[in-house]
Design an enzyme around this catalytic site. Structure first.
Site, short mmCIF file in Angstrom:
data_model
loop_
_atom_site.label_atom_id
_atom_site.label_comp_id
_atom_site.label_asym_id
_atom_site.label_seq_id
_atom_site.Cartn_x
_atom_site.Cartn_y
_atom_site.Cartn_z
N ARG A 29 34.84 49.60 42.39
CA ARG A 29 34.44 48.42 41.61
C ARG A 29 35.13 47.16 42.13
O ARG A 29 34.52 46.31 42.75
CB ARG A 29 34.75 48.65 40.12
CG ARG A 29 34.06 47.64 39.18
CD ARG A 29 34.84 46.36 38.98
NE ARG A 29 36.18 46.53 38.47
CZ ARG A 29 37.07 45.57 38.37
NH1 ARG A 29 36.76 44.33 38.76
NH2 ARG A 29 38.30 45.80 37.91
N ASP A 30 36.42 47.03 41.90
CA ASP A 30 37.16 45.83 42.30
C ASP A 30 37.19 45.69 43.82
O ASP A 30 37.16 44.58 44.34
CB ASP A 30 38.58 45.92 41.73
CG ASP A 30 39.34 44.61 41.84
OD1 ASP A 30 38.70 43.56 42.01
OD2 ASP A 30 40.58 44.64 41.76
N CYS A 255 41.03 38.44 46.25
CA CYS A 255 40.86 37.50 45.14
C CYS A 255 40.13 36.26 45.64
O CYS A 255 40.62 35.59 46.54
CB CYS A 255 42.22 37.11 44.56
SG CYS A 255 42.06 35.93 43.21
#
Length: 313
Positions: A29-30, A255
């Site tokens: 997912r991430d 990020c």
């Protein structure tokens, strides 16, 4: 003589650490959500199966976020329909709102997570709300999920530093996290979203939760390795008694709010350290390395994990 032939790491236990650590694998997912090229559904399914085959027992499979915001995860329902679960493996999904919960219920999901912000700036940019308003959004989601027998995790982002606000006060992070527990979250994952934390900050924050009456058994940690601190921060958390650590196979992820971010803590790097400390975790390092080498081939670039690079070179 190669690294593998040396039989490393040598095991040397260190006092005051947990006997066992639960690895919460976020790679599917991430790790994949920021990939620009859409990863085929069959590759994602094989990735999950390989990770389960490597002994990981908590695999965050996908997210029911709107496809407009995260096109990579637009196939969430199809992925869960095609998933062949392995015995003893949990497949939590991220649920951003009430509609996401509806879809999770339709897919028969048993574990969900909500994603909150410790700061006003990130709440506005990521959730289009204020810190207070996010709880009004999460409350019906958590309440309905718990009523349906789901286990609910809370992610808390920007726990150590915020791109726009700088260092985040410990008291602020503890207060926001406590409100997630009050909503009904069973576990809170403390996120170093832009990878700026250092070990002393980690200890300070965990101590603040303890002072607020929240024990380490309810906490997890989620570190990014932007400044090379993810493993040292993890060790600091372990020394405070935290026993659930988020990581991503091959160090996948990053990020979007920090241009230099190099991704999540790599699962293989975490396992190498845990093995050296004699801490049980249930994962097979060789199988993990093989999985990350395979996925790196699918993505067309080498793995970010230093352990993968060392053991596959």
């Amino acid at each position: 003589m190669g690294v593998r032939e040396l039989g490393l790491p040598a095991r040397a236990a260190s006092a005051g650490l947990p006997e066992r650590v639960t690895i919460w694998e976020v790679g599917p997912r991430d790790g994949l959500q920021n990939e620009k090229a859409v990863v085929p559904l069959e590759v994602k399914l094989e990735f999950l199966d390989r990770l389960a085959g490597a002994g990981l027992t908590t695999l965050e499979a996908t997210s029911f976020v709107h496809p407009k915001w995260v096109p990579q995860l637009a196939d969430a329902a199809d992925l869960l329909a095609g998933l062949v679960p392995r015995d003893g493996v949990r497949y939590p999904v991220l649920v951003p709102n009430a509609r996401g919960l509806d879809r999770a219920l339709e897919s028969g999901v048993g574990d969900i997570a909500v994603f909150a912000s410790a700061t006003e700036s990130f709440a506005r940019r990521n959730l289009n709300s204020t810190v207070d308003e996010q709880f009004a959004m999460f409350e019906p989601v958590v309440t309905r999920a718990r009523a349906a027998g789901m286990r609910v995790r809370g992610y808390l982002s920007m726990c150590f530093g915020d791109t726009w606000e700088g260092p985040v006060p410990v008291e602020q992070v503890a207060a926001v996290g406590r409100r997630l527990f009050e909503l009904g979250c069973e576990q809170l994952s403390l996120g170093d979203t832009i990878g700026v934390a250092t070990p002393g900050q980690v200890e300070e924050l965990i101590d603040a939760y303890a002072a607020a009456g929240i024990g380490v058994d309810a906490l997890a940690v989620h570190f990014h390795d932007t400044y090379g601190q993810a493993l040292s921060n993890t060790l600091a958390a372990l020394r405070r008694g935290v026993s659930t650590v988020d990581s991503s196979a091959g160090g996948l992820g990053g990020c979007p709010y920090a241009g230099s971010a190099t991704g999540n803590l790599a699962t293989e790097d975490l396992v190498w350290m845990l093995d050296g400390l004699g801490i049980a975790h249930g994962a097979d390092l060789d199988a993990l390395v093989a999985t990350s080498v395979w996925m790196a081939g699918k993505l067309g670039r080498p793995s970010q994990s230093r352990v993968v690079q060392a053991l596959s070179g």
